[in-house]
Design a protein around this motif. Structure first.
Motif: not given
Length: 460
Positions: A68-73, A80-87, A174-181, A246-252
């Motif tokens: 959750a807290f690292q990219m493949e690179s 942490l970021t994610r969608f809020d509500g229905p997707i 990002l601080t939250r996810r709203e639109r993803v392709g 959304n916005g929680m750190t790894r420690a949180e």
């Protein structure tokens, strides 16, 4: 991102790790005859729930944080970021015929197994996730190693191409996810399309990283698991749990994970973390890409596979990464030194047999060893190996591997004079082959490859 590594039954049997040919567009229509008989209709797997995760919660918490807290690179993600509500999800571009039903099946599983409110977007509405199907050649001009990939703040490949230099597609901003392709190939096999739907949807609504140490997950660039596993569904359920935001750190997030996992996975309580959990070093990952990628000479692949194994041993690994290194040595030596290849495959199988999710990987080894047995004239051994692998592969929903095993089984039965059993296996293989390989030409090529192995075995 799903990478293009040649590790599955889509690679040529008993060749020196040659890359799979690019599939033509898969057509769900009657096919020309092969050996005097029309191909069976394209088959697909019905949705089925995955077995629950079989590891301790301490291990799962550790893996969750690294996912959750690292990219493949290797870049860290600050929050942490994610969608809020229905997707909502929409398909666009040159959509393959099988994409709609396969998307419906995976969304039904996400609702039932991960508790995620995900549904098709209304016509003309703004979708949270848009899956844009593009030709592979178009995709690879921008992202050469990707079979498919997921991007924030866009709804099309054109938007991604326009915004990639501006920083708009940087996940770390990002601080939250709203639109993803999701950018997926339009001209590949139905199985590859489905695999992209599973992996990229999981990353669009969950963690973005892949970890080679995971034996039981699609969040792993080795591509052995083709559909979402029980571990994956648990990770997605945790990622979207109300106790996180959304916005929680790894420690949180780390502080809340024990209680979340105790509630969602009580069977994993009291089982401590084990093994070497360090992220795989970059030199090993680069060796993976060279050993199992589509570019380079056979000698370069063998050298890279040996380097994988050397690094794995130096790291003290005894997990999926060591087994995968042995597997790479086996694949790289298939057309060069069959004894070395067989020994490497057996060593990989020994390690995988003791790991959660390892049965899928051992089935890949059994396919390779069954092909050796067929080419060596040990037809009874070829049947025994396919007997062991086929039930596992059916459950894992890998049509390409299933078709290959059934073709091997058919040829072994022919050689033993069991014509009825041979015909049944051959007919069963063809519909799965059309789903797994995508075109009649590729199905014919696979049949021809395996018939050639059997002929070699009879001559020997």
């Amino acid at each position: 991102m799903r990478v293009s590594l040649v590790v599955s039954a889509l690679s040529l049997i008993l060749s020196a790790c040659a890359p799979a040919p690019v599939a033509q567009v898969a057509m769900n229509r009657p096919s020309p005859a092969i050996a005097g008989a029309a191909l069976a209709p394209l088959q697909g797997f019905a949705a089925q729930p995955a077995p629950q995760a079989a590891r301790g919660n301490a291990d799962i918490a550790r893996d969750f944080l690294d996912l959750a807290f690292q990219m493949e690179s290797g870049r860290a993600l600050p929050v942490l970021t994610r969608f809020d509500g229905p997707i909502t999800v929409a398909l666009t571009g040159d959509v393959p015929a099988t994409a709609h039903p396969d998307l419906a099946r995976v969304m039904a599983r996400l609702r039932a197994e991960a508790g995620i409110d995900i549904r098709p977007a209304l016509p003309g509405g703004n979708a949270a996730i848009t899956i844009d199907f593009q030709p592979q050649a178009t995709m690879r001009r921008l992202v050469p190693s990707a079979a498919c990939f997921v991007v924030p703040r866009v709804s099309s490949f054109a938007e991604y191409r326009a915004g990639r230099a501006t920083g708009a597609t940087d996940w770390s901003t990002l601080t939250r996810r709203e639109r993803v392709g999701i950018i997926a190939p339009s001209d590949t096999s139905p199985q590859e399309v489905r695999d992209c739907l599973h992996e990229e949807l999981a990353q669009a609504i969950g963690p973005l990283n892949d970890l080679y140490r995971l034996p039981d997950s699609v969040f792993n660039d080795d591509n052995f698991h083709t559909v979402l596993t029980g571990f994956d569904m648990l990770v997605l359920r945790v990622y979207n749990d109300p106790a996180l935001a959304n916005g929680m750190t790894r420690a949180e997030v780390a502080a809340r994970l024990p209680a979340i996992l105790a509630r969602l996975n009580p069977a994993g309580e009291g089982r401590g973390a084990g093994g070497n959990a360090a992220i795989a070093p970059r030199p090993w990952i680069e060796a993976v890409e060279k050993a199992l990628g589509a570019r380079g000479s056979d000698a370069a692949r063998r050298s890279a596979a040996d380097r994988m194994l050397s690094i794995a041993r130096a790291q003290g690994w005894n997990d999926n990464r060591l087994a995968f290194s042995w597997f790479a040595v086996g694949r790289a030596n298939v057309g060069h030194d069959r004894d070395t290849a067989a020994r490497a495959f057996r060593e990989a199988r020994r390690i995988w047999q003791g790991q959660p999710g390892g049965e899928v990987r051992t089935a890949h080894v059994d396919m390779q060893l069954a092909a050796f047995a067929l080419a060596g004239g040990d037809f009874a051994e070829a049947l025994a190996l396919t007997d062991r692998a086929i039930p596992v592969v059916r459950r894992a929903e890998n049509a390409a591997l299933l078709a290959t095993l059934l073709m091997i089984r058919s040829e072994a039965n022919v050689a033993l004079g069991r014509d009825d059993a041979a015909e049944a296996a051959r007919l069963d293989s063809l519909g799965w082959a059309r789903y797994g390989f995508g075109t009649d030409a590729q199905v014919r090529a696979r049949l021809s490859d395996i018939a050639g192995l059997a002929a070699s075995g009879r001559r020997g």
